[in-house]
Design a protein around this motif. Sequence first.
Motif, short mmCIF file in Angstrom:
data_model
loop_
_atom_site.label_atom_id
_atom_site.label_comp_id
_atom_site.label_asym_id
_atom_site.label_seq_id
_atom_site.Cartn_x
_atom_site.Cartn_y
_atom_site.Cartn_z
N UNK A 22 -68.64 -10.96 -57.79
CA UNK A 22 -68.66 -9.93 -58.34
C UNK A 22 -69.10 -9.05 -56.89
N UNK A 23 -69.28 -9.07 -56.15
CA UNK A 23 -69.32 -8.04 -54.73
C UNK A 23 -68.01 -8.05 -54.65
N UNK A 24 -67.41 -8.51 -54.90
CA UNK A 24 -66.04 -8.79 -53.75
C UNK A 24 -64.69 -8.27 -54.40
N UNK A 25 -64.75 -8.58 -56.17
CA UNK A 25 -64.30 -8.30 -57.26
C UNK A 25 -64.42 -6.78 -57.20
N UNK A 26 -64.85 -6.05 -57.22
CA UNK A 26 -65.63 -4.65 -57.73
C UNK A 26 -65.23 -4.02 -56.23
#
Length: 139
Positions: A22-26
């Motif tokens: 989620x952090x990378x996608x965000x």
Amino acid sequence: MDIISQLQEQVNSIAALTFNTFGTLQRDATPVKLSPNYPDPPPAPVPPPDDATKFEDQPKLMSAALVKAAKQFDALVAALPLSDGGEEAQLKRIEELQAENDAVGQELQRQLEAAGLLLCSILITFSYFFSSIILTLLF
């Protein structure tokens, strides 16, 4: 390592993978204009050309890692021993184990009390012994 510890480690691994995904996608997702009333979003950051993993490939790689971790978790769950006899048998076994635990606890308490009495008698014997030594040294 027992199976419960392995399950906990796998849950932690899945949580870390999810958090990182989620952090990378965000972080790397292209900005989206939410409404015509808002100004245009800033342009997306351009990754350095030497980046080995392209942004388009990251979601696939991360989802594959999550699926692999979930399959490992399922395999660990499948390895758990099945309970025989259902809930009633489990409750009966818990009662038996509790009774055994109580009996062992009572025996341990008796041994502890006996050890305390033995310690008191040893301390009294030492005090008599050292008192007699001190009296012989003084006289």
